[in-house]
Design a protein around this motif. Structure first.
Motif, short mmCIF file in Angstrom:
data_model
loop_
_atom_site.label_atom_id
_atom_site.label_comp_id
_atom_site.label_asym_id
_atom_site.label_seq_id
_atom_site.Cartn_x
_atom_site.Cartn_y
_atom_site.Cartn_z
N SER A 272 0.85 -1.19 0.00
CA SER A 272 0.00 0.00 0.00
C SER A 272 0.88 1.23 0.00
O SER A 272 2.11 1.13 0.04
CB SER A 272 -0.91 0.00 1.24
OG SER A 272 -0.14 0.29 2.40
N GLN A 273 0.25 2.40 -0.02
CA GLN A 273 1.00 3.66 0.02
C GLN A 273 1.86 3.77 1.28
O GLN A 273 2.92 4.39 1.27
CB GLN A 273 0.03 4.86 -0.03
CG GLN A 273 -0.99 4.81 -1.14
CD GLN A 273 -0.36 4.86 -2.53
OE1 GLN A 273 0.76 5.34 -2.70
NE2 GLN A 273 -1.06 4.35 -3.52
N TYR A 274 1.39 3.14 2.35
CA TYR A 274 2.04 3.33 3.65
C TYR A 274 3.22 2.40 3.87
O TYR A 274 3.86 2.43 4.92
CB TYR A 274 0.98 3.19 4.76
CG TYR A 274 -0.23 4.03 4.44
CD1 TYR A 274 -0.15 5.43 4.48
CD2 TYR A 274 -1.43 3.46 4.02
CE1 TYR A 274 -1.24 6.21 4.13
CE2 TYR A 274 -2.52 4.23 3.68
CZ TYR A 274 -2.41 5.61 3.74
OH TYR A 274 -3.49 6.41 3.38
N ASP A 275 3.51 1.57 2.86
CA ASP A 275 4.70 0.71 2.92
C ASP A 275 5.91 1.35 2.24
O ASP A 275 7.00 0.77 2.25
CB ASP A 275 4.43 -0.65 2.24
CG ASP A 275 3.41 -1.47 3.01
OD1 ASP A 275 3.37 -1.34 4.24
OD2 ASP A 275 2.64 -2.21 2.37
N HIS A 279 7.24 7.15 3.48
CA HIS A 279 6.11 7.46 4.37
C HIS A 279 6.60 7.63 5.80
O HIS A 279 7.46 6.90 6.28
CB HIS A 279 5.06 6.34 4.32
CG HIS A 279 3.84 6.66 5.13
ND1 HIS A 279 2.92 7.60 4.73
CD2 HIS A 279 3.43 6.20 6.34
CE1 HIS A 279 1.97 7.69 5.65
NE2 HIS A 279 2.25 6.85 6.63
N ASN A 280 6.03 8.61 6.48
CA ASN A 280 6.33 8.84 7.89
C ASN A 280 5.07 9.36 8.58
O ASN A 280 4.11 9.77 7.91
CB ASN A 280 7.50 9.82 8.05
CG ASN A 280 7.20 11.17 7.45
OD1 ASN A 280 6.38 11.93 7.98
ND2 ASN A 280 7.85 11.52 6.34
N PRO A 281 5.03 9.33 9.91
CA PRO A 281 3.81 9.70 10.64
C PRO A 281 3.31 11.11 10.37
O PRO A 281 2.12 11.40 10.58
CB PRO A 281 4.22 9.53 12.11
CG PRO A 281 5.34 8.55 12.09
CD PRO A 281 6.07 8.82 10.82
N ILE A 283 3.06 12.61 7.48
CA ILE A 283 2.35 12.74 6.21
C ILE A 283 0.84 12.60 6.43
O ILE A 283 0.37 11.63 7.01
CB ILE A 283 2.86 11.70 5.20
CG1 ILE A 283 4.29 12.03 4.77
CG2 ILE A 283 1.95 11.63 3.97
CD1 ILE A 283 4.89 11.08 3.78
N SER A 285 -1.00 13.98 8.47
CA SER A 285 -1.39 13.95 9.88
C SER A 285 -2.30 15.13 10.20
O SER A 285 -2.28 16.15 9.51
CB SER A 285 -0.15 13.99 10.77
OG SER A 285 0.57 15.19 10.55
N PRO A 337 2.51 13.70 0.55
CA PRO A 337 3.56 12.82 0.00
C PRO A 337 4.14 13.36 -1.29
O PRO A 337 3.46 14.08 -2.05
CB PRO A 337 2.81 11.50 -0.24
CG PRO A 337 1.38 11.91 -0.45
CD PRO A 337 1.16 13.12 0.43
N ASP A 340 3.76 8.31 -4.93
CA ASP A 340 2.76 7.31 -4.55
C ASP A 340 3.02 6.01 -5.30
O ASP A 340 3.86 5.94 -6.20
CB ASP A 340 1.33 7.82 -4.74
CG ASP A 340 0.99 8.19 -6.19
OD1 ASP A 340 1.68 7.70 -7.11
OD2 ASP A 340 0.05 8.96 -6.41
#
Length: 372
Positions: A272-275, A279-281, A283, A285, A337, A340
């Motif tokens: 997914s996008q979060y892998d 990506h970091n917390p 983004i 938020s 981000p 993607d």
């Protein structure tokens, strides 16, 4: 060895890489004579035609020139340390990682019959520089492969700015009539750069709002994007917005083609996008807001609190902004981000210097490439 390299005839203005890397290495050295791999990397990237994976390969090649390693184990460790140093200074290391992985695998798996480690190291440096020199031509190979898929009077949608896509479009323009839509690609707005280059050579080009991709999709014949990396799943990592273009293209039954040099093939398997490594917390938020004060509800039933003429509750004390001020701040942009991930089922074909591949074939190629 460097003198012999300097005697090689240049293929075009970007191909005299051995001479260039020697100059950059001396400039990047400190007064103590220490080699600075990151400064060398940055100097190589000053050439606009040079992509991060190739710059990483050349930087690691020069690291071997400067290395005092006496064994293969020590040399590989220095290369890993150099790669980590490059990643540490880079906010988006995905394509850089691909180049580092490829070069370290090449060094590790390189077949040799050298009598001494010094001879082996010299040969590795020579082959690394030779690869980078040849890799400059990969975009031309991809442009030639893409040409058969671009028909006369094709209308193409592309995204942001990609060197390999630009090479394909400019090559097609020599023999065919094409028109191009390009997304603005906020926040960097690199689609405007694409528009300027294409318009300057006479290709009809229109910039499209990122939010208007679905609106324009019915007018195009296919979508053509570049890549930061092609991963083991056959999916694509590219400038943010590529994924939504692929989803809309799939729904509209329009081909979605990706162009990628083989040095951008990356042993990464995001689900997914979060892998993604980027990506970091922070983004996307939510901001931390102070708690709202408790308001006693009105005692009179059926009576609503007064509403301002603007339709906004006066208790919120909001001052409307003018249309000219209504744009994202730097803080808002930083929470979004840069890239993607596009799933393989949304990609029609991947055009590379190693051929025209289906997404399913990418994994097999990666396994073969890194297995030696």
């Amino acid at each position: 060895m460097c003198i012999e390299c300097l005697k090689l005839p240049p293929l075009h203005r970007h191909c005299d890489l051995p001479a260039k890397i020697v100059i950059m290495a001396s400039e990047a050295s400190s007064s103590k004579g220490e080699f600075d791999i990151y400064q060398t990397y940055r100097k190589i990237l000053d050439d606009e035609e040079m992509s991060p994976p190739l710059a990483a390969i050349l930087s690691l090649s020069q690291l071997m020139v400067e290395s005092n390693a006496g064994t293969m184990f020590e040399l590989v460790k220095e290369l890993h340390d150099g790669a980590e140093e490059l990643k540490r200074h880079t906010t988006n290391p995905i394509s850089l990682n691909a180049g580092c992985e490829l070069f370290i695998a090449f060094v590790t798996l390189f077949p040799h019959e050298s009598d001494s480690f010094a001879e082996l190291k010299t040969e590795l440096v020579k082959q690394g520089q030779k690869y980078a020199k040849e890799a400059i031509s990969y975009r031309n190979k991809i442009a030639e492969l893409m040409l058969d898929f671009i028909k006369d009077d094709s209308v193409i949608l592309t995204h942001s700015y990609s060197r390999v896509v630009m090479r394909a479009l400019l090559h097609a323009h020599k023999t065919k009539r094409i028109s191009v839509y390009v997304t603005e690609a906020r926040p960097r707005g690199l689609g405007v750069k694409t528009h300027e280059v294409l318009t300057a050579v006479g290709i009809p080009c229109t910039v499209v709002l990122d939010s208007a991709v679905a609106y324009v999709m019915d007018k195009v014949d296919f979508v053509l994007v570049g890549s930061e990396a092609v991963v083991e799943s056959g999916g694509l990592i590219n400038a943010v917005g590529s994924n939504q273009m692929a989803i809309i293209a799939k729904a509209a039954h329009k081909p979605f083609y990706a162009l990628a040099e083989s040095y951008k093939f990356h042993r990464l398997f995001p689900l997914s996008q979060y892998d993604l490594p980027t990506h970091n917390p922070s983004i996307l938020s939510f901001p931390s807001l102070p708690p709202r004060p408790f308001v006693t509800p009105p005692t009179t039933s059926g009576v609503s609190p007064p509403i301002a003429k603007s339709g906004i509750d006066e208790s919120l004390n909001v001052t409307p902004t003018s249309s000219s001020e209504r744009s994202m701040s730097a803080e808002m942009t930083a929470k979004n981000p840069d890239v993607d991930y596009t799933r393989p089922d949304l990609i029609s074909l991947v055009f590379s210097d190693v051929g025209i591949l289906t997404p399913e074939a990418i994994s097999q190629y990666l396994v073969a490439m890194f297995a030696g």
